[in-house]
Design a protein around this motif. Structure first.
Motif, PDB file in Angstrom:
ATOM      1  N   LYS A   1       3.723   0.483   2.943  1.00  0.00           N
ATOM      2  CA  LYS A   1       3.064  -0.668   3.972  1.00  0.00           C
ATOM      3  C   LYS A   1       3.007  -1.759   3.145  1.00  0.00           C
ATOM      4  O   LYS A   1       1.805  -2.227   2.089  1.00  0.00           O
ATOM      5  N   GLU A   2       3.822  -3.034   3.487  1.00  0.00           N
ATOM      6  CA  GLU A   2       4.203  -4.384   3.922  1.00  0.00           C
ATOM      7  C   GLU A   2       2.762  -4.690   4.344  1.00  0.00           C
ATOM      8  O   GLU A   2       3.582  -5.290   5.135  1.00  0.00           O
TER       9      GLU A   2
ATOM     10  N   ASN B   1       4.120  -3.434   7.660  1.00  0.00           N
ATOM     11  CA  ASN B   1       5.026  -2.882   8.268  1.00  0.00           C
ATOM     12  C   ASN B   1       5.141  -1.650   7.412  1.00  0.00           C
ATOM     13  O   ASN B   1       5.118  -2.048   6.286  1.00  0.00           O
ATOM     14  N   TRP B   2       5.173  -0.286   7.918  1.00  0.00           N
ATOM     15  CA  TRP B   2       5.399   0.950   6.807  1.00  0.00           C
ATOM     16  C   TRP B   2       6.846   0.447   6.885  1.00  0.00           C
ATOM     17  O   TRP B   2       7.791   1.152   7.561  1.00  0.00           O
ATOM     18  N   LYS B   3       7.307   1.323   5.515  1.00  0.00           N
ATOM     19  CA  LYS B   3       8.453   1.786   5.153  1.00  0.00           C
ATOM     20  C   LYS B   3       8.317   2.976   3.889  1.00  0.00           C
ATOM     21  O   LYS B   3       7.866   2.678   3.277  1.00  0.00           O
ATOM     22  N   GLN B   4       9.607   3.946   4.737  1.00  0.00           N
ATOM     23  CA  GLN B   4      10.015   5.009   3.627  1.00  0.00           C
ATOM     24  C   GLN B   4      10.242   3.848   2.642  1.00  0.00           C
ATOM     25  O   GLN B   4      10.950   2.384   2.188  1.00  0.00           O
TER      26      GLN B   4
ATOM     27  N   GLU C   1       1.181  -1.545   0.229  1.00  0.00           N
ATOM     28  CA  GLU C   1       0.353  -0.348  -0.237  1.00  0.00           C
ATOM     29  C   GLU C   1       0.834   1.279  -0.029  1.00  0.00           C
ATOM     30  O   GLU C   1       1.993   1.138   0.754  1.00  0.00           O
ATOM     31  N   TYR C   2       0.851   1.984  -1.076  1.00  0.00           N
ATOM     32  CA  TYR C   2       1.687   3.460  -1.268  1.00  0.00           C
ATOM     33  C   TYR C   2       0.860   4.774  -0.842  1.00  0.00           C
ATOM     34  O   TYR C   2      -0.111   4.668  -0.974  1.00  0.00           O
ATOM     35  N   GLU C   3       1.047   5.581   0.036  1.00  0.00           N
ATOM     36  CA  GLU C   3       0.932   6.777  -0.214  1.00  0.00           C
ATOM     37  C   GLU C   3       2.538   7.569  -0.253  1.00  0.00           C
ATOM     38  O   GLU C   3       3.777   7.310  -0.326  1.00  0.00           O
TER      39      GLU C   3
ATOM     40  N   GLY D   1      -1.907   3.296  -3.337  1.00  0.00           N
ATOM     41  CA  GLY D   1      -2.486   2.863  -3.372  1.00  0.00           C
ATOM     42  C   GLY D   1      -2.283   1.400  -3.543  1.00  0.00           C
ATOM     43  O   GLY D   1      -1.349   0.575  -2.749  1.00  0.00           O
ATOM     44  N   VAL D   2      -3.340   0.910  -2.898  1.00  0.00           N
ATOM     45  CA  VAL D   2      -2.686  -0.590  -3.103  1.00  0.00           C
ATOM     46  C   VAL D   2      -2.254  -0.984  -4.727  1.00  0.00           C
ATOM     47  O   VAL D   2      -3.226  -1.559  -5.503  1.00  0.00           O
ATOM     48  N   VAL D   3      -1.646  -2.015  -3.704  1.00  0.00           N
ATOM     49  CA  VAL D   3      -0.689  -3.048  -4.997  1.00  0.00           C
ATOM     50  C   VAL D   3      -0.180  -4.277  -4.982  1.00  0.00           C
ATOM     51  O   VAL D   3      -0.046  -4.501  -4.538  1.00  0.00           O
TER      52      VAL D   3
END
Length: 436
Positions: A146-147, A155-158, A69-71, A105-107
């Protein structure tokens, strides 16, 4: 602006000379990008398509991934990609066209999240520049992912390769935007610092009957360095007024017939308690989580409110310090005071809170006859009254800061003496090491 909308928009496309950059929910296919960058003068088109793999290593253990999930703060992300493209052109001047599309968004696993295409007369420039572009976008662009794992955890990651972690510390300092969907109980606007370094956070509370957009735009123009801002709409509606388009309050001030509700009355105090609980929940879950992508230091968080919003800023600052939620870097209230029964005492705690109250000597809402009692009430709540400063501004009425030089200087001095600014040039020096 619609309910819960965030500024700026969640999809941004920019065309710059011969280049096309896009960050949004959908991206072009490689065939479409090839058509965009193709030219009869070019003998090579190099492309890259990044997809979601189904396995990620977490603490040395492979975990199954169902989706990413990309923001992103899209406007800033596109500007950063533009800068990367300019650097790319300086390295390979023969490049003709560049196109970079990044999905947010969701990928799901197996689907594409980024597509890049570069055209040039010869293959080496195209091939090398595509590799450089993907490395730099992943290293610098303010995009977060977010993985989401098959066991239900996440888990959020840069958006960065692991080997670029040290570089990220000196080149990308924006924090992931707080999305309206994360806390739908409140309406707010969020903006990172214009300089891309979100070292401080300023939370804004508007006046009674106003909209959060106004105070948000005011501080966007002020453009405090290394400071992100959040402007929140008061959750208390005003009868016959649309809270989304017109304005709202923080606790009841008028009844159904438009009659004034005293701020010290039971309905107002009960409304303030509800607002206090809601705002503290927002701060704990979105601003100051022990784990999460914001991880803001409370000492770098500042509250600013005008009129009724100033009253709420004081109440939230004192309540968070009292309850051990956080001791903020400072609270500024312009033309806003606590009424009898509002706020909480810090006298039997070990916490001091820096407060600045700006009051005009021509304020018709809080005239001189009421000012002394309100000041005394606030000081009696403080553990150390010396941490509370009151600035009386000559000629000022009941209004937001504006053209009065003395008022603006007083507010800027309060903030500048407490905000922390990072020396990025020093941090970027390879021969500077942290001493523990």
């Amino acid at each position: 602006m619609q309910q819960g909308q965030q500024e700026p928009t969640t999809s941004t496309t920019t065309t710059q000379s011969s280049d096309l950059f896009h960050v949004g929910a959908e991206i072009a296919t490689l065939n479409q990008l090839q058509d965009l960058v193709g030219a009869t003068s070019c003998g090579a088109i190099a492309t890259f398509l990044g997809t979601t793999r189904d396995t990620f290593a977490v603490d040395g253990v492979d975990k199954q991934v169902t989706q990413l999930e990309y923001e992103a703060y899209t406007e800033m992300a596109v500007k950063q990609i533009q800068a990367i493209a300019q650097t790319t052109r300086s390295k390979w001047p023969d490049i003709v066209h560049i196109a970079v599309h990044h999905r947010i968004g969701v990928v799901p696993a197996g689907e594409a999240s980024i597509a890049i295409a570069v055209s040039s007369p010869h293959r080496k420039a195209a091939l090398h520049s595509v590799e450089f572009l993907i490395d730099e976008v992943k290293r610098i662009a303010p995009i977060w992912k977010k993985e989401v794992y098959s066991d239900g955890t996440s888990n959020w990651k840069q958006n960065s390769n692991a080997e670029d972690t040290m570089n990220l510390q000196t080149t990308s300092h924006s924090k992931p935007p707080i999305q309206p969907s994360e806390f739908p109980q409140l309406h707010f606007s969020y903006s990172p610092s214009d300089d891309g370094v979100d070292q401080n956070l300023l939370i804004l509370f508007h006046g009674l009957g106003e909209h959060h957009r106004n105070i948000f735009q005011f501080f966007k123009r002020v453009n405090l360095p290394q400071t992100a801002i959040i402007a929140i709409s008061g959750p208390s509606p005003i009868p016959a007024m649309d809270p989304i388009e017109k304005g709202s309050g923080w606790f009841p001030a008028f009844d159904f017939y438009g009659n004034n509700i005293p701020a010290s009355s039971k309905p107002a105090l009960e409304g303030l308690l509800e607002t206090r609980a809601l705002l503290i929940q927002f701060i704990q879950s979105c601003v100051l989580p022990a784990e999460g992508r914001w991880k803001q230091n409370p000492a770098n968080v500042f509250l600013f409110g005008f009129s009724q919003g100033g009253c709420v800023a004081l109440d939230i600052g004192l309540s968070c310090a009292r309850e051990g939620v956080a001791v903020f870097g400072g609270v500024i209230s312009v033309c806003g005071w606590l009424e009898e029964g509002m706020g909480v005492s810090l006298k039997d705690t070990e916490n001091d809170l820096s407060i600045l109250v700006v009051q005009g000597d021509q304020d018709q809402v809080c005239p001189d006859s009421e000012y002394s009692a309100k000041r005394k009430y606030l000081l009696n709540l403080m553990r150390d009254p010396n941490t509370c400063e009151v600035a009386i501004i000559a000629g000022k009425g009941h209004s937001m800061p504006g053209s009065n030089f003395d008022e603006v200087i007083k507010i800027m001095q309060f903030l500048s003496s407490r905000m922390t600014l990072r020396n990025l040039k020093l941090e970027a020096m390879s021969d500077v090491h942290e001493v523990k």
